[in-house]
Design a protein around this motif. Sequence first.
Motif, PDB file in Angstrom:
ATOM      1  N   LEU A 174       8.342  54.064  30.149  1.00 18.88           N
ATOM      2  CA  LEU A 174       8.261  52.565  30.049  1.00 18.88           C
ATOM      3  C   LEU A 174       8.571  52.222  28.420  1.00 18.88           C
ATOM      4  O   LEU A 174       9.447  51.032  28.302  1.00 18.88           O
ATOM      5  CB  LEU A 174       6.730  52.028  30.191  1.00 18.88           C
ATOM      6  N   TRP A 194      16.084  46.721  29.966  1.00 21.04           N
ATOM      7  CA  TRP A 194      15.522  45.380  30.334  1.00 21.04           C
ATOM      8  C   TRP A 194      16.991  44.538  30.825  1.00 21.04           C
ATOM      9  O   TRP A 194      17.725  44.631  30.052  1.00 21.04           O
ATOM     10  CB  TRP A 194      14.863  44.708  29.317  1.00 21.04           C
ATOM     11  N   LEU A 224      -2.154  46.656  38.321  1.00 21.56           N
ATOM     12  CA  LEU A 224      -1.698  48.036  37.737  1.00 21.56           C
ATOM     13  C   LEU A 224      -2.119  49.330  38.525  1.00 21.56           C
ATOM     14  O   LEU A 224      -1.424  50.099  38.635  1.00 21.56           O
ATOM     15  CB  LEU A 224      -1.835  47.958  36.362  1.00 21.56           C
ATOM     16  N   CYS A 240       4.113  45.133  31.293  1.00 19.67           N
ATOM     17  CA  CYS A 240       4.536  46.568  30.920  1.00 19.67           C
ATOM     18  C   CYS A 240       4.143  47.159  29.650  1.00 19.67           C
ATOM     19  O   CYS A 240       3.935  48.231  29.476  1.00 19.67           O
ATOM     20  CB  CYS A 240       5.940  46.762  31.433  1.00 19.67           C
ATOM     21  N   ALA A 285       7.214  48.236  39.594  1.00 13.48           N
ATOM     22  CA  ALA A 285       6.272  47.047  39.205  1.00 13.48           C
ATOM     23  C   ALA A 285       6.542  45.865  39.656  1.00 13.48           C
ATOM     24  O   ALA A 285       5.895  45.017  40.303  1.00 13.48           O
ATOM     25  CB  ALA A 285       5.823  47.190  37.631  1.00 13.48           C
ATOM     26  N   THR A 320      12.242  51.643  28.591  1.00 14.44           N
ATOM     27  CA  THR A 320      12.942  50.541  29.651  1.00 14.44           C
ATOM     28  C   THR A 320      14.131  50.087  29.303  1.00 14.44           C
ATOM     29  O   THR A 320      14.353  49.415  28.052  1.00 14.44           O
ATOM     30  CB  THR A 320      12.127  49.598  29.940  1.00 14.44           C
ATOM     31  N   TRP A 372       0.865  47.939  30.582  1.00 20.73           N
ATOM     32  CA  TRP A 372       0.696  49.076  31.397  1.00 20.73           C
ATOM     33  C   TRP A 372       0.648  50.544  30.296  1.00 20.73           C
ATOM     34  O   TRP A 372       0.253  51.614  30.546  1.00 20.73           O
ATOM     35  CB  TRP A 372       1.642  49.095  32.215  1.00 20.73           C
ATOM     36  N   ARG A 373       1.507  50.356  29.459  1.00 16.36           N
ATOM     37  CA  ARG A 373       2.071  51.588  28.427  1.00 16.36           C
ATOM     38  C   ARG A 373       0.902  51.714  27.600  1.00 16.36           C
ATOM     39  O   ARG A 373       0.567  52.877  27.218  1.00 16.36           O
ATOM     40  CB  ARG A 373       3.486  51.291  27.800  1.00 16.36           C
ATOM     41  N   THR A 411       0.276  51.701  39.881  1.00 17.51           N
ATOM     42  CA  THR A 411       0.283  52.895  39.597  1.00 17.51           C
ATOM     43  C   THR A 411       0.126  54.157  40.321  1.00 17.51           C
ATOM     44  O   THR A 411       0.840  55.145  40.533  1.00 17.51           O
ATOM     45  CB  THR A 411      -0.803  53.268  38.314  1.00 17.51           C
ATOM     46  N   MET A 452       7.052  40.044  32.761  1.00 21.47           N
ATOM     47  CA  MET A 452       7.061  41.620  33.043  1.00 21.47           C
ATOM     48  C   MET A 452       7.022  42.380  31.838  1.00 21.47           C
ATOM     49  O   MET A 452       6.340  43.445  31.855  1.00 21.47           O
ATOM     50  CB  MET A 452       8.543  41.886  33.800  1.00 21.47           C
ATOM     51  N   GLN A 453       7.553  41.942  30.788  1.00 23.34           N
ATOM     52  CA  GLN A 453       7.497  42.854  29.405  1.00 23.34           C
ATOM     53  C   GLN A 453       6.083  42.710  29.023  1.00 23.34           C
ATOM     54  O   GLN A 453       5.475  43.686  28.495  1.00 23.34           O
ATOM     55  CB  GLN A 453       8.303  41.861  28.473  1.00 23.34           C
ATOM     56  N   VAL A 512       9.288  50.046  35.609  1.00 24.56           N
ATOM     57  CA  VAL A 512       9.273  48.645  35.725  1.00 24.56           C
ATOM     58  C   VAL A 512       9.840  48.043  36.900  1.00 24.56           C
ATOM     59  O   VAL A 512       9.439  47.082  37.528  1.00 24.56           O
ATOM     60  CB  VAL A 512      10.115  48.469  34.572  1.00 24.56           C
TER      61      VAL A 512
END
Length: 378
Positions: free
Chosen positions: A28, A33, A286, A55, A261, A31, A58-59, A290, A51-52, A258
């Motif tokens: 992640l 992009w 998530l 994520c 996701a 990434t 998420w990270r 995941t 999305m950013q 990504v």
Amino acid sequence: MNHSPDTTIYPHPFAFPDAALADLRDRLARTRWPDSETVPDWRQGVPLATMQALCTYWRDGYDWRACEARLNALSPSRTQIDGLAIHFLHLRSPEPDAVPLVLTHGWPGSVIEFLKVAPMLADPRAHGGDPKDAFHVVLPTLPNFGLSEKLTTPDWSPERVARAWVELMRRLGYEGFFAQGGDWGYAITNALGGIGAPAVRAVHFNMFPIFAGMEAVDAQEQQALARLQAFAEHENGYMTEQIQSPQTLGYGLTDSPVGQAAWIYELVAKYTDGNAEELLGRDAILDNITLYWLTATAAASARIYWQSMRTFREHSIQVPVGFSQFPRDIHQTSRRWVQERYPTLVYYNELPQGGHFPAWEQPALFVEEVRASFRHSR
């Protein structure tokens, strides 16, 4: 020498190694992009900023171990059926008259869809309900998904999965049970209904596939066909790709978290009746993503379209049928259409809210629909 198949049920908890989670965070962080979309909305897909933000959380903020703990509280187990290891969750009801119930997920879902509703279905007394509505809840994972085994040959149809579910329920001590499903869970539950009694006592669906060319006799049915046409013309790209080239698709999704996701997030957001992150929760979305990532099941799970969309057929069902129409689902239907396909229809209801993932999105409504439908068959 004993050559009989191994029917043992083994505990099989969720316990992914720390290295897998560290690898996810590292990927992640690195990434690459794409450029931003050139329109101010979702017409080109999930916006870059959305999305950013997802994520980054998420990270840096998301906790998979919390999801593992919830899953592991439901007796995760595996057993060999028809040469394949099937993973499932199981929640026995404290009520002595509880009826066994198998809930089947679809794509891009998983058993995580049912984590809110399973305790409510199993122990209504503890959740403001009538103990007479209690179920022993079984949540199997489809082959090629989650911790169930991946296929090496393309020969598992919905009918074969349904037969495996009957055997699973038998091993758990349930000779007769109810079945519920939407999405691909509809296909499995339709096949289960075709098997019928004594194993399958009744079924309930929260999706009813309609097809171009069906006769519309009123405005509701005309609107349903128009909705289907709009889906076919503007929204079914994910389905077409998974029918035609699941392997090709799998390379990018399996290598890029990504990518995985975004592939799932777009559909969850599109077919939830409202803001998905508010209704489902960012963590819950998530959790599901995941699980796909950690099990590397992007290509495997997509193959259900390659295999089953070519062979799917509706089964005649003789046991009682219940159906609940949620307004934001892809397929819309009428009582007339459901009754024509399923003459044993005993329950039909149109809900005021809810989308394609009702157990996840509207757990209280979903639970009451399941309870009301199966009251006719207890």
